[in-house]
Design a protein around this motif. Sequence first.
Motif, PDB file in Angstrom:
ATOM      1  N   ALA A   1       0.832  -1.208   0.000  1.00  0.00           N
ATOM      2  CA  ALA A   1       0.000   0.000   0.000  1.00  0.00           C
ATOM      3  C   ALA A   1       0.868   1.260   0.000  1.00  0.00           C
ATOM      4  O   ALA A   1       0.602   2.200  -0.752  1.00  0.00           O
ATOM      5  N   ILE A   2       1.915   1.258   0.832  1.00  0.00           N
ATOM      6  CA  ILE A   2       2.774   2.449   0.895  1.00  0.00           C
ATOM      7  C   ILE A   2       3.447   2.694  -0.456  1.00  0.00           C
ATOM      8  O   ILE A   2       3.408   3.791  -1.001  1.00  0.00           O
ATOM      9  N   LEU A   3       4.033   1.632  -1.015  1.00  0.00           N
ATOM     10  CA  LEU A   3       4.720   1.783  -2.303  1.00  0.00           C
ATOM     11  C   LEU A   3       3.743   2.155  -3.414  1.00  0.00           C
ATOM     12  O   LEU A   3       4.057   2.967  -4.275  1.00  0.00           O
ATOM     13  N   ALA A   4       2.550   1.547  -3.382  1.00  0.00           N
ATOM     14  CA  ALA A   4       1.579   1.822  -4.447  1.00  0.00           C
ATOM     15  C   ALA A   4       1.110   3.271  -4.388  1.00  0.00           C
ATOM     16  O   ALA A   4       0.938   3.914  -5.413  1.00  0.00           O
ATOM     17  N   ARG A   5       0.938   3.791  -3.166  1.00  0.00           N
ATOM     18  CA  ARG A   5       0.504   5.186  -3.058  1.00  0.00           C
ATOM     19  C   ARG A   5       1.596   6.113  -3.608  1.00  0.00           C
ATOM     20  O   ARG A   5       1.332   7.016  -4.389  1.00  0.00           O
ATOM     21  N   VAL A   6       2.825   5.843  -3.199  1.00  0.00           N
ATOM     22  CA  VAL A   6       3.926   6.712  -3.607  1.00  0.00           C
ATOM     23  C   VAL A   6       4.162   6.624  -5.118  1.00  0.00           C
ATOM     24  O   VAL A   6       4.338   7.631  -5.794  1.00  0.00           O
TER      25      VAL A   6
ATOM     26  N   LEU B   1       4.219  -2.257 -10.032  1.00  0.00           N
ATOM     27  CA  LEU B   1       5.595  -1.921  -9.667  1.00  0.00           C
ATOM     28  C   LEU B   1       5.794  -2.058  -8.153  1.00  0.00           C
ATOM     29  O   LEU B   1       6.808  -2.587  -7.682  1.00  0.00           O
ATOM     30  N   ALA B   2       4.803  -1.616  -7.396  1.00  0.00           N
ATOM     31  CA  ALA B   2       4.860  -1.722  -5.938  1.00  0.00           C
ATOM     32  C   ALA B   2       4.972  -3.177  -5.511  1.00  0.00           C
ATOM     33  O   ALA B   2       5.819  -3.548  -4.694  1.00  0.00           O
ATOM     34  N   GLU B   3       4.131  -4.016  -6.110  1.00  0.00           N
ATOM     35  CA  GLU B   3       4.121  -5.421  -5.739  1.00  0.00           C
ATOM     36  C   GLU B   3       5.458  -6.084  -6.059  1.00  0.00           C
ATOM     37  O   GLU B   3       5.991  -6.850  -5.247  1.00  0.00           O
ATOM     38  N   ASP B   4       6.012  -5.783  -7.228  1.00  0.00           N
ATOM     39  CA  ASP B   4       7.301  -6.364  -7.604  1.00  0.00           C
ATOM     40  C   ASP B   4       8.389  -5.987  -6.601  1.00  0.00           C
ATOM     41  O   ASP B   4       9.188  -6.826  -6.194  1.00  0.00           O
ATOM     42  N   ALA B   5       8.391  -4.707  -6.203  1.00  0.00           N
ATOM     43  CA  ALA B   5       9.423  -4.235  -5.276  1.00  0.00           C
ATOM     44  C   ALA B   5       9.270  -4.909  -3.908  1.00  0.00           C
ATOM     45  O   ALA B   5      10.256  -5.318  -3.284  1.00  0.00           O
ATOM     46  N   VAL B   6       8.043  -5.041  -3.457  1.00  0.00           N
ATOM     47  CA  VAL B   6       7.809  -5.668  -2.149  1.00  0.00           C
ATOM     48  C   VAL B   6       8.160  -7.153  -2.209  1.00  0.00           C
ATOM     49  O   VAL B   6       8.755  -7.711  -1.289  1.00  0.00           O
TER      50      VAL B   6
ATOM     51  N   ALA C   1      12.744  -0.782  -5.549  1.00  0.00           N
ATOM     52  CA  ALA C   1      11.965  -0.043  -6.546  1.00  0.00           C
ATOM     53  C   ALA C   1      12.885   0.905  -7.307  1.00  0.00           C
ATOM     54  O   ALA C   1      12.796   1.023  -8.534  1.00  0.00           O
ATOM     55  N   ILE C   2      13.810   1.551  -6.570  1.00  0.00           N
ATOM     56  CA  ILE C   2      14.762   2.471  -7.222  1.00  0.00           C
ATOM     57  C   ILE C   2      15.597   1.705  -8.255  1.00  0.00           C
ATOM     58  O   ILE C   2      15.737   2.130  -9.400  1.00  0.00           O
ATOM     59  N   ASP C   3      16.102   0.523  -7.839  1.00  0.00           N
ATOM     60  CA  ASP C   3      16.882  -0.299  -8.779  1.00  0.00           C
ATOM     61  C   ASP C   3      16.070  -0.647 -10.017  1.00  0.00           C
ATOM     62  O   ASP C   3      16.545  -0.545 -11.142  1.00  0.00           O
ATOM     63  N   ARG C   4      14.836  -1.075  -9.771  1.00  0.00           N
ATOM     64  CA  ARG C   4      13.985  -1.494 -10.892  1.00  0.00           C
ATOM     65  C   ARG C   4      13.710  -0.334 -11.846  1.00  0.00           C
ATOM     66  O   ARG C   4      13.733  -0.507 -13.061  1.00  0.00           O
ATOM     67  N   ILE C   5      13.431   0.840 -11.273  1.00  0.00           N
ATOM     68  CA  ILE C   5      13.103   2.001 -12.129  1.00  0.00           C
ATOM     69  C   ILE C   5      14.335   2.420 -12.928  1.00  0.00           C
ATOM     70  O   ILE C   5      14.248   2.724 -14.110  1.00  0.00           O
TER      71      ILE C   5
ATOM     72  N   ARG D   1       9.576  10.658  -6.285  1.00  0.00           N
ATOM     73  CA  ARG D   1       8.480  10.300  -5.383  1.00  0.00           C
ATOM     74  C   ARG D   1       8.955   9.376  -4.264  1.00  0.00           C
ATOM     75  O   ARG D   1       8.505   9.458  -3.140  1.00  0.00           O
ATOM     76  N   LEU D   2       9.879   8.460  -4.617  1.00  0.00           N
ATOM     77  CA  LEU D   2      10.353   7.496  -3.623  1.00  0.00           C
ATOM     78  C   LEU D   2      11.157   8.162  -2.508  1.00  0.00           C
ATOM     79  O   LEU D   2      11.371   7.568  -1.455  1.00  0.00           O
ATOM     80  N   GLU D   3      11.598   9.397  -2.759  1.00  0.00           N
ATOM     81  CA  GLU D   3      12.373  10.123  -1.741  1.00  0.00           C
ATOM     82  C   GLU D   3      11.594  10.294  -0.428  1.00  0.00           C
ATOM     83  O   GLU D   3      12.196  10.434   0.626  1.00  0.00           O
ATOM     84  N   VAL D   4      10.254  10.328  -0.530  1.00  0.00           N
ATOM     85  CA  VAL D   4       9.463  10.586   0.684  1.00  0.00           C
ATOM     86  C   VAL D   4       9.519   9.418   1.665  1.00  0.00           C
ATOM     87  O   VAL D   4       9.213   9.570   2.839  1.00  0.00           O
ATOM     88  N   ILE D   5       9.893   8.231   1.176  1.00  0.00           N
ATOM     89  CA  ILE D   5       9.925   7.089   2.083  1.00  0.00           C
ATOM     90  C   ILE D   5      11.227   7.107   2.881  1.00  0.00           C
ATOM     91  O   ILE D   5      12.312   7.273   2.326  1.00  0.00           O
ATOM     92  N   SER D   6      11.086   6.916   4.177  1.00  0.00           N
ATOM     93  CA  SER D   6      12.241   6.949   5.070  1.00  0.00           C
ATOM     94  C   SER D   6      13.215   5.821   4.744  1.00  0.00           C
ATOM     95  O   SER D   6      12.830   4.739   4.318  1.00  0.00           O
ATOM     96  N   THR D   7      14.496   6.098   4.942  1.00  0.00           N
ATOM     97  CA  THR D   7      15.489   5.061   4.710  1.00  0.00           C
ATOM     98  C   THR D   7      15.923   4.425   6.030  1.00  0.00           C
ATOM     99  O   THR D   7      16.872   3.656   6.070  1.00  0.00           O
ATOM    100  N   ASP D   8      15.205   4.752   7.097  1.00  0.00           N
ATOM    101  CA  ASP D   8      15.570   4.239   8.416  1.00  0.00           C
ATOM    102  C   ASP D   8      14.952   2.864   8.643  1.00  0.00           C
ATOM    103  O   ASP D   8      13.755   2.738   8.851  1.00  0.00           O
ATOM    104  N   GLU D   9      15.797   1.829   8.597  1.00  0.00           N
ATOM    105  CA  GLU D   9      15.319   0.457   8.737  1.00  0.00           C
ATOM    106  C   GLU D   9      14.735   0.185  10.121  1.00  0.00           C
ATOM    107  O   GLU D   9      13.977  -0.753  10.310  1.00  0.00           O
ATOM    108  N   ASP D  10      15.129   0.975  11.104  1.00  0.00           N
ATOM    109  CA  ASP D  10      14.674   0.716  12.464  1.00  0.00           C
ATOM    110  C   ASP D  10      13.489   1.582  12.857  1.00  0.00           C
ATOM    111  O   ASP D  10      13.052   1.580  14.006  1.00  0.00           O
ATOM    112  N   ALA D  11      12.964   2.353  11.890  1.00  0.00           N
ATOM    113  CA  ALA D  11      11.851   3.252  12.215  1.00  0.00           C
ATOM    114  C   ALA D  11      10.672   2.459  12.767  1.00  0.00           C
ATOM    115  O   ALA D  11      10.505   1.277  12.477  1.00  0.00           O
ATOM    116  N   ASP D  12       9.857   3.124  13.562  1.00  0.00           N
ATOM    117  CA  ASP D  12       8.654   2.502  14.095  1.00  0.00           C
ATOM    118  C   ASP D  12       7.610   2.515  12.985  1.00  0.00           C
ATOM    119  O   ASP D  12       7.229   3.577  12.482  1.00  0.00           O
TER     120      ASP D  12
END
Lengths: 119, 411
Positions: free
Chosen positions: B19-24, B30-35, B67-71, B86-97
């Motif tokens: 859902a997050i990837l598809a919205r962004v 594409l979202a499903e492939d990345a996930v 997703a970045i690699d695929r694009i 668009r993908l920039e909005v997603i946090s790169t913090d693996e430990d985020a809550d």
Amino acid sequence: MRYALLVYGDQSAWAGLEGAEATRRRAESMPRWLTLFEEMAKADPGVAGRELVAASEAKVVRVVDGERVVTDGPFAETKEQLGGLFVTTLPDLDEAIRIAALVPTAETGSLEIRPVVER
Amino acid sequence: MTAPALEAIFREEWPRAVAILARVLGDLALAEDAVQDAFAKALERWPRDGTPRSPGAWIVTTARNRAIDRIRRERTFARKAELLARLEVISTDEDADVSTIPDDRLALVFTCCHPALAVDARIALTLREVGGLATNGIARAFLVAEPTMAQRLVRAKRRLRETGIPFRIPPDEVLPERVADVLRVLYLVFNEGYAATTGDELVRRDLCAEAIRLAKLLCVLLPDEPEALGLLALLLLQDSRRDARIAPDGELVLLADQDRSLWDRDEIGEGLHVLRRAESFRRPGPYQLQAAIAAGHAEGTDLATIAAVYDALVAVDPSPVARLNRAVAIALAGDAETGLALVDELEGLDGYPYRHAARADLLRRLGRAEEAAESYRTALALTDNAPERRFLERRLAELGRSGEHREQPSG
């Protein structure tokens, strides 16, 4: 996303009306058309739309074995004919459905929504 | 970490990440492939390096990078820069809550159940994207070949993109009808596992469990929608009778003849609890009323009271099928003549086997054996379901034996 909104209706119903009656009906539905145009312009200032002359006036052109063949009238004898069309850029299909439902003739005829292929 | 524990995390995190990837990205495929890539990586990494502190955030971050690699690898340049930005909005913090990431699962549900998609496409997409089921699992549940199901999913995703089906929660003015569309899809998923009796029993049981799981998720996502609770209650109450409705020899057992000790008491309790919560909203609807009927059967309510609930159901859902069920309920409550008259006045159900089976049953109760036999034959001609056919044939044979014997209506 760009959509073509194709307006289908029974044009022969119009053709059968007396001149005064047709004018009266047109005047009656005019406020709703104006509302539609306003909404469409708000959603997409670049919207384009045209009403078409009755399908009974149409010419159909085909090329058969290299020969040009021109016949009268609509290609298919269906009750609903293409009476006009809009091309407009809208955010999504839901918005296209909302706008299409505002077309006054959607009550007597139908609206066909066709996304435009973008390459 | 054990495989089932991993699977549980996957099923939980799948729709959230998609859902997050598809919205962004605005592109479900594409979202499903990345996930999918991110999950494959998790499967390789987690057992070796341990499960990350926040599995959900790890999946989303990894999917973002994939997703970045695929694009980047994509040959068409037109959308590249825009998608990457668009993908920039997603946090790169693996430990985020993960709970700090906006929950787009509800938008995902509405997209998968959009009315511009064919019904079977809605069902397949919902199971794949919201349920996180693998394509081969969905194919098995619906008794189609895996490539067929994969095709169906690909076409559905292409249609989403090409027709501009939006990825968002519908606006208020269309929300009620769109909620009804979602509920219907979940009900159809359940029914596919419940009503059909062909195929692998375990697969079908899983499908019912999946429908219940999705209904629970929907109740969380739509906490103020009593019909979502009503649907969940209905599914739980129907599922509670699963073991009693098919005899060990594979024969269908009618409600009145079921061994009640086989009913799942815990599931009934849960269903009743959910129904009470739905009813506390005081906004009745078709699913709540059907659940109330199922609850009546579970609690042994008298048939006249149940018939009265059918009156309320027909008032909100005047469909021929609902009216048929009401007619049968009235007949079972003791008034077979009225029930039969109501069945006979129904229109548009001539091709519906249950109408003829119900009519046959009422005629049988009234002692009109010849007419009953005729209706059983019509019903038989309309159904291919093996246990249902055997049931009807048995009834037909019994008619011949009992002759003109007049059986008293039960109840």
